[in-house]
Design a protein around this motif. Structure first.
Motif, PDB file in Angstrom:
ATOM      1  N   SER A   1      13.692   5.959  12.343  1.00  0.00           N
ATOM      2  CA  SER A   1      14.034   6.657  11.106  1.00  0.00           C
ATOM      3  C   SER A   1      12.912   6.482  10.083  1.00  0.00           C
ATOM      4  CB  SER A   1      15.345   6.115  10.532  1.00  0.00           C
ATOM      5  OG  SER A   1      15.164   4.784  10.057  1.00  0.00           O
ATOM      6  N   PHE A   2      12.850   7.387   9.113  1.00  0.00           N
ATOM      7  CA  PHE A   2      11.789   7.327   8.109  1.00  0.00           C
ATOM      8  C   PHE A   2      11.919   6.057   7.271  1.00  0.00           C
ATOM      9  CE2 PHE A   2       9.958   8.250   3.921  1.00  0.00           C
ATOM     10  CZ  PHE A   2       8.671   8.595   4.313  1.00  0.00           C
ATOM     11  N   LYS A   3      13.136   5.636   6.984  1.00  0.00           N
ATOM     12  CA  LYS A   3      13.349   4.424   6.187  1.00  0.00           C
ATOM     13  C   LYS A   3      12.752   3.205   6.878  1.00  0.00           C
ATOM     14  CE  LYS A   3      16.987   1.343   4.505  1.00  0.00           C
ATOM     15  NZ  LYS A   3      16.420   0.177   5.181  1.00  0.00           N
ATOM     16  N   ILE A   4      13.012   3.053   8.169  1.00  0.00           N
ATOM     17  CA  ILE A   4      12.470   1.920   8.929  1.00  0.00           C
ATOM     18  C   ILE A   4      10.952   2.026   9.017  1.00  0.00           C
ATOM     19  CG2 ILE A   4      12.344   0.893  11.241  1.00  0.00           C
ATOM     20  CD1 ILE A   4      15.309   1.455  11.558  1.00  0.00           C
ATOM     21  N   ALA A   5      10.455   3.229   9.220  1.00  0.00           N
ATOM     22  CA  ALA A   5       9.006   3.435   9.286  1.00  0.00           C
ATOM     23  C   ALA A   5       8.349   3.064   7.963  1.00  0.00           C
ATOM     24  CB  ALA A   5       8.702   4.891   9.626  1.00  0.00           C
ATOM     25  N   LEU A   6       9.002   3.409   6.843  1.00  0.00           N
ATOM     26  CA  LEU A   6       8.457   3.102   5.525  1.00  0.00           C
ATOM     27  C   LEU A   6       8.429   1.589   5.277  1.00  0.00           C
ATOM     28  CD1 LEU A   6       7.366   4.268   2.906  1.00  0.00           C
ATOM     29  CD2 LEU A   6       9.720   4.484   2.073  1.00  0.00           C
ATOM     30  N   ALA A   7       9.461   0.891   5.712  1.00  0.00           N
ATOM     31  CA  ALA A   7       9.500  -0.576   5.554  1.00  0.00           C
ATOM     32  C   ALA A   7       8.341  -1.230   6.292  1.00  0.00           C
ATOM     33  CB  ALA A   7      10.827  -1.122   6.069  1.00  0.00           C
ATOM     34  N   ASN A   8       7.964  -0.662   7.432  1.00  0.00           N
ATOM     35  CA  ASN A   8       6.854  -1.208   8.216  1.00  0.00           C
ATOM     36  C   ASN A   8       5.492  -0.767   7.695  1.00  0.00           C
ATOM     37  OD1 ASN A   8       7.807  -2.575  11.057  1.00  0.00           O
ATOM     38  ND2 ASN A   8       9.318  -1.110  10.297  1.00  0.00           N
ATOM     39  N   ALA A   9       5.455   0.320   6.931  1.00  0.00           N
ATOM     40  CA  ALA A   9       4.185   0.839   6.416  1.00  0.00           C
ATOM     41  C   ALA A   9       3.739   0.137   5.142  1.00  0.00           C
ATOM     42  CB  ALA A   9       4.314   2.343   6.164  1.00  0.00           C
ATOM     43  N   ILE A  10       4.675  -0.265   4.308  1.00  0.00           N
ATOM     44  CA  ILE A  10       4.345  -0.827   2.986  1.00  0.00           C
ATOM     45  C   ILE A  10       3.403  -2.026   3.058  1.00  0.00           C
ATOM     46  CG2 ILE A  10       5.315  -1.937   0.921  1.00  0.00           C
ATOM     47  CD1 ILE A  10       7.783  -0.135   1.300  1.00  0.00           C
ATOM     48  N   PRO A  11       3.590  -2.982   3.984  1.00  0.00           N
ATOM     49  CA  PRO A  11       2.671  -4.138   4.018  1.00  0.00           C
ATOM     50  C   PRO A  11       1.201  -3.761   4.131  1.00  0.00           C
ATOM     51  CG  PRO A  11       4.591  -4.577   5.384  1.00  0.00           C
ATOM     52  CD  PRO A  11       4.688  -3.136   4.962  1.00  0.00           C
ATOM     53  N   PHE A  12       0.891  -2.639   4.765  1.00  0.00           N
ATOM     54  CA  PHE A  12      -0.505  -2.232   4.937  1.00  0.00           C
ATOM     55  C   PHE A  12      -1.072  -1.533   3.691  1.00  0.00           C
ATOM     56  CE2 PHE A  12       1.366  -2.174   9.233  1.00  0.00           C
ATOM     57  CZ  PHE A  12       0.530  -3.082   9.853  1.00  0.00           C
ATOM     58  N   ALA A  13      -0.197  -1.182   2.756  1.00  0.00           N
ATOM     59  CA  ALA A  13      -0.624  -0.429   1.575  1.00  0.00           C
ATOM     60  C   ALA A  13      -0.890  -1.321   0.368  1.00  0.00           C
ATOM     61  CB  ALA A  13       0.439   0.619   1.222  1.00  0.00           C
ATOM     62  N   VAL A  14      -0.637  -2.620   0.501  1.00  0.00           N
ATOM     63  CA  VAL A  14      -0.745  -3.535  -0.642  1.00  0.00           C
ATOM     64  C   VAL A  14      -2.060  -4.313  -0.579  1.00  0.00           C
ATOM     65  CG1 VAL A  14       0.386  -5.397  -1.910  1.00  0.00           C
ATOM     66  CG2 VAL A  14       1.770  -3.778  -0.591  1.00  0.00           C
ATOM     67  N   ILE A  15      -2.787  -4.309  -1.695  1.00  0.00           N
ATOM     68  CA  ILE A  15      -4.027  -5.083  -1.790  1.00  0.00           C
ATOM     69  C   ILE A  15      -3.678  -6.559  -1.924  1.00  0.00           C
ATOM     70  CG2 ILE A  15      -6.110  -5.499  -3.165  1.00  0.00           C
ATOM     71  CD1 ILE A  15      -5.924  -2.599  -4.097  1.00  0.00           C
ATOM     72  N   SER A  16      -4.394  -7.414  -1.233  1.00  0.00           N
ATOM     73  CA  SER A  16      -4.140  -8.852  -1.286  1.00  0.00           C
ATOM     74  C   SER A  16      -4.917  -9.488  -2.433  1.00  0.00           C
ATOM     75  CB  SER A  16      -4.533  -9.519   0.037  1.00  0.00           C
ATOM     76  OG  SER A  16      -4.436 -10.925  -0.075  1.00  0.00           O
ATOM     77  N   SER A  17      -4.208  -9.887  -3.478  1.00  0.00           N
ATOM     78  CA  SER A  17      -4.866 -10.563  -4.602  1.00  0.00           C
ATOM     79  C   SER A  17      -5.431 -11.913  -4.171  1.00  0.00           C
ATOM     80  CB  SER A  17      -3.880 -10.755  -5.763  1.00  0.00           C
ATOM     81  OG  SER A  17      -2.772 -11.546  -5.370  1.00  0.00           O
TER      82      SER A  17
ATOM     83  N   ARG B  57      -6.607  -6.529   2.852  1.00  0.00           N
ATOM     84  CA  ARG B  57      -5.220  -6.869   3.177  1.00  0.00           C
ATOM     85  C   ARG B  57      -5.223  -8.316   3.630  1.00  0.00           C
ATOM     86  NH1 ARG B  57      -5.836  -2.375   0.625  1.00  0.00           N
ATOM     87  NH2 ARG B  57      -4.163  -0.862   0.923  1.00  0.00           N
ATOM     88  N   GLY B  58      -4.149  -9.057   3.320  1.00  0.00           N
ATOM     89  CA  GLY B  58      -4.165 -10.484   3.649  1.00  0.00           C
ATOM     90  C   GLY B  58      -2.829 -11.150   3.462  1.00  0.00           C
ATOM     91  N   LEU B  59      -2.791 -12.097   2.541  1.00  0.00           N
ATOM     92  CA  LEU B  59      -1.615 -12.950   2.362  1.00  0.00           C
ATOM     93  C   LEU B  59      -0.348 -12.138   2.120  1.00  0.00           C
ATOM     94  CD1 LEU B  59      -1.555 -16.223   0.309  1.00  0.00           C
ATOM     95  CD2 LEU B  59       0.264 -14.574   0.038  1.00  0.00           C
ATOM     96  N   ILE B  60      -0.400 -11.184   1.188  1.00  0.00           N
ATOM     97  CA  ILE B  60       0.803 -10.407   0.869  1.00  0.00           C
ATOM     98  C   ILE B  60       1.215  -9.525   2.040  1.00  0.00           C
ATOM     99  CG2 ILE B  60      -0.506  -8.518  -0.195  1.00  0.00           C
ATOM    100  CD1 ILE B  60       2.923  -9.864  -1.349  1.00  0.00           C
ATOM    101  N   THR B  61       0.247  -9.032   2.803  1.00  0.00           N
ATOM    102  CA  THR B  61       0.546  -8.228   3.993  1.00  0.00           C
ATOM    103  C   THR B  61       1.313  -9.056   5.018  1.00  0.00           C
ATOM    104  OG1 THR B  61      -1.477  -6.937   3.660  1.00  0.00           O
ATOM    105  CG2 THR B  61      -0.466  -6.827   5.841  1.00  0.00           C
ATOM    106  N   ILE B  62       0.865 -10.286   5.208  1.00  0.00           N
ATOM    107  CA  ILE B  62       1.528 -11.182   6.163  1.00  0.00           C
ATOM    108  C   ILE B  62       2.942 -11.505   5.701  1.00  0.00           C
ATOM    109  CG2 ILE B  62       1.443 -13.471   7.237  1.00  0.00           C
ATOM    110  CD1 ILE B  62      -1.649 -13.314   6.794  1.00  0.00           C
ATOM    111  N   LEU B  63       3.091 -11.830   4.409  1.00  0.00           N
ATOM    112  CA  LEU B  63       4.412 -12.195   3.880  1.00  0.00           C
ATOM    113  C   LEU B  63       5.401 -11.037   4.003  1.00  0.00           C
ATOM    114  CD1 LEU B  63       3.614 -14.253   0.647  1.00  0.00           C
ATOM    115  CD2 LEU B  63       4.365 -15.101   2.869  1.00  0.00           C
ATOM    116  N   LEU B  64       4.968  -9.827   3.671  1.00  0.00           N
ATOM    117  CA  LEU B  64       5.863  -8.676   3.779  1.00  0.00           C
ATOM    118  C   LEU B  64       6.183  -8.369   5.237  1.00  0.00           C
ATOM    119  CD1 LEU B  64       4.485  -6.230   1.043  1.00  0.00           C
ATOM    120  CD2 LEU B  64       6.420  -7.801   0.906  1.00  0.00           C
ATOM    121  N   PHE B  65       5.184  -8.490   6.102  1.00  0.00           N
ATOM    122  CA  PHE B  65       5.415  -8.256   7.535  1.00  0.00           C
ATOM    123  C   PHE B  65       6.456  -9.242   8.085  1.00  0.00           C
ATOM    124  CE2 PHE B  65       4.161  -9.594  11.893  1.00  0.00           C
ATOM    125  CZ  PHE B  65       4.562  -8.454  12.568  1.00  0.00           C
TER     126      PHE B  65
END
Length: 392
Positions: A115-131, A339-347
């Motif tokens: 579903s698009f909702k599940i796909a979106l949950a998996n896509a967001i971690p890759f869209a966030v810059i790691s501070s 991508r880094g720490l925040i990507t891992i945490l969200l994943f």
């Protein structure tokens, strides 16, 4: 004793990487990942029995995220002259995040048959810059560029976490869920305001020689409780740091004058130094451990490498387009989107019921490494800051 010696040597090497980064222009995170990976290979070669360290990674990541956002926000100035950079960094943190998340979600939905909702949950971690990677990597840039990256990456973390929580915690998207989401943000703003004033008051009034560690622990505690109630807790950390670092800008208010801003600034300076030191330690341990847990098969996984390359290309192309649209100089800002720490945490936070086979450890690791390598090459091509000419 062997464990103590090993950890001590690794942290000292991490410190060496940090202080030589200005000369080598190699982001310390790359060297930390390599060092952690090599440590694992040495342990395996000598058949050293090492316990499972995976459960420690999310804990270090969460504490590291708190300290890094706090460290960055303490450095930022808030006044009328900064409104332009705040506006542009906010838009650059938000719009590409949404566009990249939805674009990847459509791809994951089509190829993953979910579903698009599940796909979106998996896509967001890759869209966030790691501070956690972007802020320390920008240390050798011009002050204006470093400031922009600090704002942008911190806000990207916050927007990403809020967006991720909204998608994963709501089964349906309707007026009721949106209103509840807005209510959560307003609630967090009220909590942040009250907690920030209370913590600042404690910092001002405490005369005991130990005062900063309890403040950091209280920050972590408030963050943890906020997360339990699914509130956007990073907003609190950002607002607290901004208030503490900019109390001079509020000194004309009678209430603020009770803090005696001049003396209070001295305490804030000490607090900032301690925060920076602890943030370095936690960040070093996190990426050393992450490198330690990486398997060679995950790095070279042929099933995900094409996806990783395409995601990396997409995010940097999108970033370049928006930098040009906002009339910002493309280099070196375009490279500072790791991508880094925040990507891992969200994943790791994706509910089991919403995980998909396409988005796995290999894809996350490959994207993190590729974006870090692009950043490294880009920073190497960038002239030292004393040679650059300001063009803002």
């Amino acid at each position: 004793m062997t464990v103590i010696i090993t950890i001590s040597i690794l942290i000292l090497m991490a410190y060496l990487f940090d202080i030589t980064a200005a000369k080598t222009r190699i982001p310390s995170v790359i060297l930390l990942l390599v060092l952690g990976f090599l440590t694992k290979q040495v342990g395996d070669f000598f058949s050293i029995n090492i316990p499972d360290l995976k459960p420690i990674l999310p804990v270090l990541g969460t504490i590291g995220l708190i300290l890094i956002v706090l460290e960055g926000s303490l450095e930022l100035e808030i006044n009328k002259s900064k409104l332009r950079v705040i506006r542009k960094s906010s838009l650059l943190a938000f719009i590409p995040l949404i566009l990249l998340s939805f674009s990847l979600a459509y791809a994951f939905q089509y190829y993953g048959q979910v579903s698009f909702k599940i796909a979106l949950a998996n896509a967001i971690p890759f869209a966030v810059i790691s501070s956690a990677i972007a802020i320390p990597s920008a240390v050798n840039l011009l002050a204006k560029d470093k400031e922009f990256i600090t704002y942008e990456s911190s806000l990207s973390d916050i927007f990403g976490v809020i967006f991720f929580n909204f998608i994963t915690l709501n089964d349906y998207f309707n007026t009721e869920s949106i209103l509840f989401f807005i209510a959560e943000i307003l609630c967090m703003l009220i909590v942040s305001f009250i907690a920030t004033l209370a913590l600042a008051f404690f910092l001002h009034k405490i005369k005991h020689h130990i005062k900063f560690i309890p403040i950091i622990i209280l920050l972590t505690l408030i963050y943890a409780f906020s997360k339990i109630f699914h509130l956007p807790a990073l907003i609190f950390i950002l607002l607290f740091g901004l208030f503490m670092g900019n109390i001079d800008e509020l000194r004309h208010y009678k209430f603020i004058q009770q803090f005696h801003p001049i003396n209070f600034n001295k305490e804030v300076h000490k607090f900032k130094e301690l925060t920076t030191e602890i943030a370095f330690l936690i960040r070093a341990l996190f990426f050393l451990l992450f490198g330690f847990l990486i398997e060679i098969e995950e790095i070279l996984n042929p099933d995900t490498i094409l996806w990783a390359v395409l995601i990396t290309i997409a995010l940097f192309v999108l970033r370049m387009i928006f930098l040009k649209l906002f009339r910002l100089q493309v280099s070196p800002l375009v490279y500072l989107a790791p991508r880094g720490l925040i990507t891992i945490l969200l994943f790791l936070s994706i509910p089991v019921s919403q995980s998909i086979d396409l988005v796995n450890n290999s894809l996350v690791i490959q994207v993190i490494i590729l974006t870090a390598l692009v950043m490294m090459v880009g920073l190497m091509r960038t002239r030292p800051k004393e040679e650059q000419v300001e063009t803002v």
